[in-house]
Scaffold this active site. Structure first.
Site, PDB file in Angstrom:
ATOM      1  N   SER A  30       3.967  16.279  21.985  1.00  0.00           N
ATOM      2  CA  SER A  30       4.501  15.145  21.231  1.00  0.00           C
ATOM      3  C   SER A  30       3.500  14.702  20.175  1.00  0.00           C
ATOM      4  CB  SER A  30       4.780  13.975  22.179  1.00  0.00           C
ATOM      5  OG  SER A  30       5.011  12.805  21.428  1.00  0.00           O
ATOM      6  N   HIS A  87      13.324  12.596  18.920  1.00  0.00           N
ATOM      7  CA  HIS A  87      13.684  11.558  19.886  1.00  0.00           C
ATOM      8  C   HIS A  87      13.789  10.233  19.130  1.00  0.00           C
ATOM      9  CE1 HIS A  87      12.130   9.236  23.724  1.00  0.00           C
ATOM     10  NE2 HIS A  87      13.341   8.875  23.366  1.00  0.00           N
ATOM     11  N   PHE A 164       5.359   3.747  23.705  1.00  0.00           N
ATOM     12  CA  PHE A 164       3.953   4.065  23.513  1.00  0.00           C
ATOM     13  C   PHE A 164       3.540   5.298  24.318  1.00  0.00           C
ATOM     14  CE2 PHE A 164       4.484  -0.440  22.815  1.00  0.00           C
ATOM     15  CZ  PHE A 164       3.859  -0.614  21.583  1.00  0.00           C
ATOM     16  N   GLY A 166       0.487   7.475  26.358  1.00  0.00           N
ATOM     17  CA  GLY A 166      -0.638   7.134  27.225  1.00  0.00           C
ATOM     18  C   GLY A 166      -0.329   6.252  28.413  1.00  0.00           C
TER      19      GLY A 166
HETATM   20  C1  DX5 Z   1       7.098   7.412  24.445  1.00  0.00           C
HETATM   21  C2  DX5 Z   1       7.486   8.701  23.792  1.00  0.00           C
HETATM   22  C3  DX5 Z   1       6.775   9.907  24.296  1.00  0.00           C
HETATM   23  C4  DX5 Z   1       5.287   9.890  24.148  1.00  0.00           C
HETATM   24  C5  DX5 Z   1       4.744  10.398  25.440  1.00  0.00           C
HETATM   25  O1  DX5 Z   1       8.020   6.422  24.114  1.00  0.00           O
HETATM   26  O2  DX5 Z   1       8.870   8.958  23.914  1.00  0.00           O
HETATM   27  O3  DX5 Z   1       7.305  11.101  23.725  1.00  0.00           O
HETATM   28  O4  DX5 Z   1       4.791  10.700  23.116  1.00  0.00           O
HETATM   29  O5  DX5 Z   1       3.389  10.222  25.415  1.00  0.00           O
HETATM   30  P1  DX5 Z   1       2.457  10.543  26.640  1.00  0.00           P
HETATM   31  O6  DX5 Z   1       2.649  11.995  26.979  1.00  0.00           O
HETATM   32  O7  DX5 Z   1       1.115  10.222  26.141  1.00  0.00           O
HETATM   33  O8  DX5 Z   1       2.903   9.658  27.790  1.00  0.00           O
HETATM   34 ZN    ZN Z   2       9.601  10.988  23.199  1.00  0.00          ZN
END
Ligand code: DX5
Ligand code: ZN
Length: 239
Positions: A30, A87, A164, A166
């Site tokens: 992502s 997304h 977000f 993380g």
């Molecule tokens: C969060 C996003 C995710 C995000 C995941 O709302 O939809 O795609 O990039 O990030 P990590 O893998 O850091 O949890």
């Molecule tokens: Zn996502």
């Protein structure tokens, strides 16, 4: 059961003239967690024959964060041949969906909770020629999406609250992954099951065991000292 569960992704035509992986397991870095000042280098990490690239679009309305729109998706399109998985975390996205397709999106997800006319939004994606995805927040039960599931190419199960990168993986969502597998088998549906949020080798393995097909990961790849090794570790965990 079927080829979806094979250990290596096969490469198929993805509704474009490119060959892209469409069978599990697929890692999807992502770019939300990438360094946008070196987007080309970051995107070079993804192997178009094996991986997808996941693009998180946020509107500071449906979610509190604000990210990017078709302009950056179009830039990513020029920088990688990888399958672009977009997304949309935006309220009532129908009007702008065609712009994401024109920018190069291969698959577009809308959120069940963000659309007043969900059937219309899904039909709009279908009409563009992109693969059709539906995303569910952690609080949305699979049941609320049942009437749409037969027509989907992908079901994105959020394993954190959207907004977000993380955040910590919500283990309870594994039950939803299992329910999505059961529903797919019972109804002969074809959607790939994606998990998104807090995905790292350990949590990805749990989701893979539950039947997930696509593994979106931001921090566990791009925020590691060796992103390429981190992506490899994820690929191994889901193999
Ligand atoms: C969060 C996003 C995710 C995000 C995941 O709302 O939809 O795609 O990039 O990030 P990590 O893998 O850091 O949890
Ligand atoms: Zn996502």
């Amino acid at each position: 059961m079927n080829e979806r569960r094979s250990s290596a992704p096969s490469t198929e035509k993805g509704g474009t003239d490119r060959s892209v992986p469409l069978t599990a397991p697929i890692a999807a870095p992502s770019i939300l967690s990438a360094d946008f000042s070196r987007l080309g280098e970051e995107l070079a990490l993804a192997d178009p024959a094996r991986d997808w690239v996941h693009c998180d679009v946020m509107d500071n309305h449906f979610v509190p964060n604000l990210t990017f729109g078709p302009l950056i998706v179009g830039a990513a399109r020029k920088l990688t041949k990888a399958f672009l998985d977009v997304h949309l975390m935006i309220e009532d996205p129908s009007r702008i969906i065609p712009e994401f397709r024109r920018a190069g999106a291969d698959q577009i997800h809308v959120h069940l909770e963000a659309c007043h006319d969900l059937a219309g939004a899904l039909a709009t994606i279908r009409a563009t020629g992109a693969r059709v995805g539906l995303a569910l927040k952690p609080g949305s039960a699979l049941k609320t999406a049942e009437r749409y599931l037969s027509d989907l190419d992908a079901l994105l199960i959020m394993t954190v609250e959207p907004g977000f990168g993380g955040q910590a993986f919500m283990k309870d969502m594994i039950t939803k992954v299992r329910a999505a597998v059961t529903w797919r088998e019972a109804h002969g549906a074809r959607y790939l099951i994606e998990v998104d949020g807090g995905i790292a080798p350990v949590t990805a393995k749990l989701c893979r065991e539950a039947g997930a097909d696509v593994f979106v990961a931001g921090h566990s790849i791009f925020r590691q000292p060796d992103a390429s090794a981190a992506l490899d570790a994820l690929r191994k965990a889901i193999a």
